[in-house]
Design a protein around this motif. Structure first.
Motif, PDB file in Angstrom:
ATOM      1  N   SER A 103       1.333  -0.849   0.023  1.00  0.00           N
ATOM      2  CA  SER A 103      -0.106  -0.120   0.074  1.00  0.00           C
ATOM      3  C   SER A 103       1.018   1.059   0.043  1.00  0.00           C
ATOM      4  O   SER A 103       0.132   2.618  -0.720  1.00  0.00           O
ATOM      5  CB  SER A 103      -1.183  -0.360   1.926  1.00  0.00           C
ATOM      6  N   GLN A 104       2.444   1.023   0.114  1.00  0.00           N
ATOM      7  CA  GLN A 104       3.144   2.578   0.423  1.00  0.00           C
ATOM      8  C   GLN A 104       3.597   1.989  -1.282  1.00  0.00           C
ATOM      9  O   GLN A 104       4.655   3.129  -1.210  1.00  0.00           O
ATOM     10  CB  GLN A 104       3.835   2.196   1.787  1.00  0.00           C
ATOM     11  N   TRP A 105       3.432   1.567  -1.918  1.00  0.00           N
ATOM     12  CA  TRP A 105       4.428   0.995  -3.148  1.00  0.00           C
ATOM     13  C   TRP A 105       3.657   2.245  -4.153  1.00  0.00           C
ATOM     14  O   TRP A 105       2.955   3.258  -3.784  1.00  0.00           O
ATOM     15  CB  TRP A 105       4.467  -0.174  -3.609  1.00  0.00           C
ATOM     16  N   PRO A 106       4.497   3.055  -4.575  1.00  0.00           N
ATOM     17  CA  PRO A 106       3.929   4.452  -5.597  1.00  0.00           C
ATOM     18  C   PRO A 106       2.945   3.300  -6.777  1.00  0.00           C
ATOM     19  O   PRO A 106       3.124   2.089  -6.877  1.00  0.00           O
ATOM     20  CB  PRO A 106       5.189   4.768  -6.094  1.00  0.00           C
ATOM     21  N   GLU A 107       2.060   4.207  -7.064  1.00  0.00           N
ATOM     22  CA  GLU A 107       0.796   3.780  -7.504  1.00  0.00           C
ATOM     23  C   GLU A 107       1.169   2.683  -9.353  1.00  0.00           C
ATOM     24  O   GLU A 107       0.274   2.181  -9.564  1.00  0.00           O
ATOM     25  CB  GLU A 107       0.032   4.905  -8.737  1.00  0.00           C
ATOM     26  N   ALA A 108       2.622   3.773  -9.831  1.00  0.00           N
ATOM     27  CA  ALA A 108       3.185   2.598 -11.141  1.00  0.00           C
ATOM     28  C   ALA A 108       3.591   1.444 -10.539  1.00  0.00           C
ATOM     29  O   ALA A 108       3.901   0.971 -11.311  1.00  0.00           O
ATOM     30  CB  ALA A 108       4.400   3.455 -11.775  1.00  0.00           C
ATOM     31  N   LEU A 109       4.266   1.331  -9.404  1.00  0.00           N
ATOM     32  CA  LEU A 109       4.327  -0.119  -9.163  1.00  0.00           C
ATOM     33  C   LEU A 109       3.619  -0.997  -8.626  1.00  0.00           C
ATOM     34  O   LEU A 109       3.961  -1.943  -8.849  1.00  0.00           O
ATOM     35  CB  LEU A 109       5.568  -0.185  -8.042  1.00  0.00           C
ATOM     36  N   ARG A 110       2.574  -0.364  -7.831  1.00  0.00           N
ATOM     37  CA  ARG A 110       1.527  -1.426  -7.990  1.00  0.00           C
ATOM     38  C   ARG A 110       1.378  -1.957  -8.721  1.00  0.00           C
ATOM     39  O   ARG A 110       0.060  -3.260  -8.739  1.00  0.00           O
ATOM     40  CB  ARG A 110       0.435  -0.379  -7.088  1.00  0.00           C
TER      41      ARG A 110
END
Length: 429
Positions: free
Chosen positions: A176-183
């Motif tokens: 949930s703490q990953w940036p959107e591009a990684l998620r």
């Protein structure tokens, strides 16, 4: 064995992802696009290809090799040229047709088949290689068991996959703490963006359970850009247009290409996988839990050395002595464009890791030059910030709707740098 993370709305979602990925490359138009892209001299494409083919050649053993997910023959055809007896398997007949065309008469056997259902008998090959295949599929465990079936006892499997340790090193284990591009590369429904990742712990656990010996892992792709994001550099560098422009120079600048290849093969490849977004994994087809335990301990030691932020602590794993490393880098950094690339890396490293110690990898002379550039760049940014903000509160800033202060910034920056910061005389330009 730990369970495979389930991000695809249950087993049916996982099956749908696998089928989507399998079918994506059966369209002849997509195959034509992919084939042309593989030879395009754009950005870091040729550098990535050189790193990958060099790694496969370094660890391949024969004489009989199967290339699984052969695609357009990027790995298979160089191996054929090296004298190996190669069979290429792909789920796409269009891919096989393109490989046959590119082979131009070279002796290679080609056959339609799936990564989990290979059209071969047991123990048919000395080595299985797979390039840019398991990076796309969540079923890497099941695929590797099928590949084990067709590789002779004592044989070898070589494949690449994205590194979970790298994503965790950059943003932690809480997704949930990953940036959107990684998620987005890990979420249900976004099949086109999905990337498969494995950690060192998962690989060792799998090797122990299934009778493999971990031979090595080779991190790569520390600064390839595009779909090979270095998440450690993402917020500070990877998103910037200036970095993307710099990476575009690799396609036309042999000096930059040589520098990139040296950094990848003489430094990155010998560190722990958390340093880069991808890795090659080399498994030997025999059980050796003791060797796997030694491998895991060595990876932990490399991680600790990286965490120390001191290049000197990495020296035992690097192939070149510090003085040789410095001398080689000095030669490669003579062109200004190469030094600019190195400066961007240097600046980002010091921003993210202020205590990093680079002595032993970069000569004192080069460190001084890069440090001078760093100070100059900071002064430039400060002077520009002052120049752009000086007129913010002026009552007469606008005349009949026009900003009359525009254009004053250039002369003001020059005056600030010369008179206030004192870094060059006003007579210089």
């Amino acid at each position: 064995m730990s369970a495979q993370p389930e991000n695809f709305a249950g087993s049916q979602g996982r099956k749908d992802l696998i089928q989507w990925k399998t079918d994506a490359w059966k369209d002849p138009g997509m195959v034509n696009w992919y084939s042309s892209r593989m030879v395009q001299s754009e950005t870091t494409n040729l550098l990535k290809n050189a790193i990958e083919i060099n790694a496969i050649r370094r660890y391949a053993r024969g004489p009989q090799i199967i290339d699984i997910g052969v695609g357009t023959g990027r790995a298979a055809l160089p191996l054929v040229a090296d004298g190996y007896d190669v069979m290429g398997v792909d789920s796409s007949q269009a891919m096989l047709d393109e490989t046959r065309r590119l082979a131009n008469g070279a002796p290679i056997r080609l056959q339609v088949g799936d990564v989990e259902r290979l059209p071969c008998g047991d123990a048919s090959f000395d080595c299985a290689v797979s390039l840019n295949v398991l990076v796309h599929f969540p079923n890497w465990r099941e695929a590797l068991l099928e590949w084990k079936r067709v590789v002779r006892p004592g044989g070898r499997i070589i494949f690449d996959i994205h590194t979970q340790d790298h994503a965790v090193a950059a943003y932690g284990a809480d997704k949930s703490q990953w940036p959107e591009a990684l998620r987005a590369t890990d979420e249900a429904g976004k099949f086109g963006l999905y990337m498969s990742r494995a950690s060192i712990a998962e690989l060792v656990e799998f090797a122990d359970a299934q009778g493999f010996a971990m031979q090595t892992v080779v991190p790569y792709g520390a600064f390839l850009g595009g779909g090979n994001t270095n998440w450690l550099l993402y917020s500070s560098l990877e998103q910037k247009a200036s970095w993307k422009r710099t990476l575009s120079w690799f396609a036309r600048d042999k000096g930059l290409f040589d520098l990139g290849l040296f950094l990848e093969e003489s430094i990155v490849a010998h560190l722990a996988p958390k340093i880069a977004g991808r890795m090659f994994v080399v498994l030997d087809n025999y059980a050796d839990p003791a060797a796997n335990a030694r491998f895991a301990a060595d990876m932990a030691a490399r991680n600790a050395a990286l965490d120390s932020l001191d290049v000197a602590n990495l020296a035992k794993w690097l192939p070149l002595a510090p003085e040789t490393m410095c001398a080689e880098l000095d030669k490669l950094l003579k062109p200004l464009r190469s030094r600019h690339f190195m400066f961007l890396l240097f600046q980002t490293l010091l921003t993210r890791f202020p205590n990093v110690e680079l002595r032993g990898a970069v000569s004192p002379e080069m460190l001084r030059e890069l440090s001078t550039w760093l100070v100059s760049n900071a002064l430039d940014q400060k002077a520009t910030e002052i120049a752009r903000s000086w007129s913010a509160g002026i009552a007469d800033k606008y005349k009949e709707g026009t900003d009359v202060t525009v254009g004053a910034e250039y002369n003001l920056v020059r005056v600030l740098l010369s008179r206030y910061f004192g870094i060059f005389s006003e007579g210089q330009r």
